[in-house]
Design an enzyme around this catalytic site. Structure first.
Site, short mmCIF file in Angstrom:
data_model
loop_
_atom_site.label_atom_id
_atom_site.label_comp_id
_atom_site.label_asym_id
_atom_site.label_seq_id
_atom_site.Cartn_x
_atom_site.Cartn_y
_atom_site.Cartn_z
N CYS A 251 0.75 -1.21 0.02
CA CYS A 251 -0.15 0.00 0.07
C CYS A 251 0.94 1.28 -0.11
O CYS A 251 0.45 2.25 -0.23
CB CYS A 251 -0.82 -0.07 1.28
N GLY A 252 2.27 1.15 0.34
CA GLY A 252 3.03 2.35 0.13
C GLY A 252 3.57 2.58 1.65
O GLY A 252 4.79 3.03 1.49
#
Length: 283
Positions: A251-252
């Site tokens: 997701c980052g």
């Protein structure tokens, strides 16, 4: 001679804190070679005795829940006192939010909840960022819903090290996961159950009465936001239900190569450069 006079700090020193922990690449490699051979409980014991500013980041997936339970059962001279950090994206399943309260009630653990900046509800989020940002700009969504709140949490809580629920058997980029990592910001990330399989995690949950997300009984194995999580088909790896049909697997938060992570790094470098330009060097 006092510790101050000698230049050293001991266990009986009057100083309240010790210096932050820093690892060289060689030290990190050595640590991983040793920790790799230990059971998760032993790795957690090492974390408690060795790492200052230790927290656990969790979205209350099975692995994170096992970690919480293991910590609750640990005994020794140093009592585990590891607070949880939960990033409420405002788009979690109701079942996930219900689980958060069950965990809070069963273990009595302090849970620090961080939401997207300036938002309390999904309606607030849509008003600020537009409808379905995860479809129009998924990297921006990851940043405002997860990365920025995580960075805010780390800053406000003075986090130096975190326990994560990542495992090699989850597939994707996690296949070559180390036990201990250090991110670009210098935060130490420990993956105590990196060696375990999904089956081992399941067996621990069943044997120890660990509360878990009701969605797991409906074919889900890894649960994230409702808009990007689906049940897993037989034979698929456990995170295949996340971002179905897309090439992304992170997701980052755990992906330093995302465009927004790079943007932040460039921004920090620019600010540092600007600050240095304003410093007068005196002869």
């Amino acid at each position: 001679m006092s510790d101050t006079e000698s230049g050293y700090v001991s266990g009986c020193s009057s100083q309240d804190s010790l210096p932050d922990v820093h690892f060289t690449k060689a030290h990190l490699k050595f640590l991983n070679s040793k920790l790799q051979q230990l059971e998760p409980q032993e790795i957690l014991q090492w974390c408690i005795t060795s790492l200052p500013g230790l927290y656990q980041t969790t979205a209350f997936g099975l692995t994170g829940l096992v970690t919480i339970d293991m910590l609750s059962k640990m005994t020794g001279p140093l009592k585990p006192n590891v607070d949880l950090i939960f990033l409420d994206t405002l788009h979690h399943f109701d079942e996930t939010l219900e689980l958060v309260e069950r965990v809070r009630k069963q273990y009595g653990t302090t849970i620090h909840v961080y939401k997207p900046e300036g938002c309390e509800t999904a309606k607030d989020f849509s008003a600020k960022h537009g409808s379905k940002l995860w479809e129009t700009n998924d990297e921006l969504y990851d940043y405002v819903a997860k990365v920025e709140p995580a960075e805010r949490a780390y800053s406000e809580l003075q986090v130096k090290a975190v326990l994560t629920g990542r495992r090699r058997s989850q597939g994707g980029k996690r296949g070559d996961l180390d036990i201990v990592e250090v991110d670009d910001a210098g935060v130490i990330k420990v993956n105590p159950l990196a060696n375990w399989t999904f089956k081992q995690v399941q067996e621990y949950v069943e044997a120890n009465g660990v509360p878990y997300n009701d969605l797991l009984n409906r074919g889900y194995k890894s649960v994230g936001d409702w808009h990007s999580t689906q049940p897993v088909a037989q034979g698929e790896d456990e995170r295949s239900g996340r971002w179905k049909g897309k090439t992304k697997t992170e997701c980052g938060i755990h992906n330093p190569k995302s465009r927004y992570a790079q943007f932040l790094r460039q921004k920090q470098e620019a600010e540092l450069s600007q600050a240095l330009e304003g410093v007068k060097v005196e002869a």
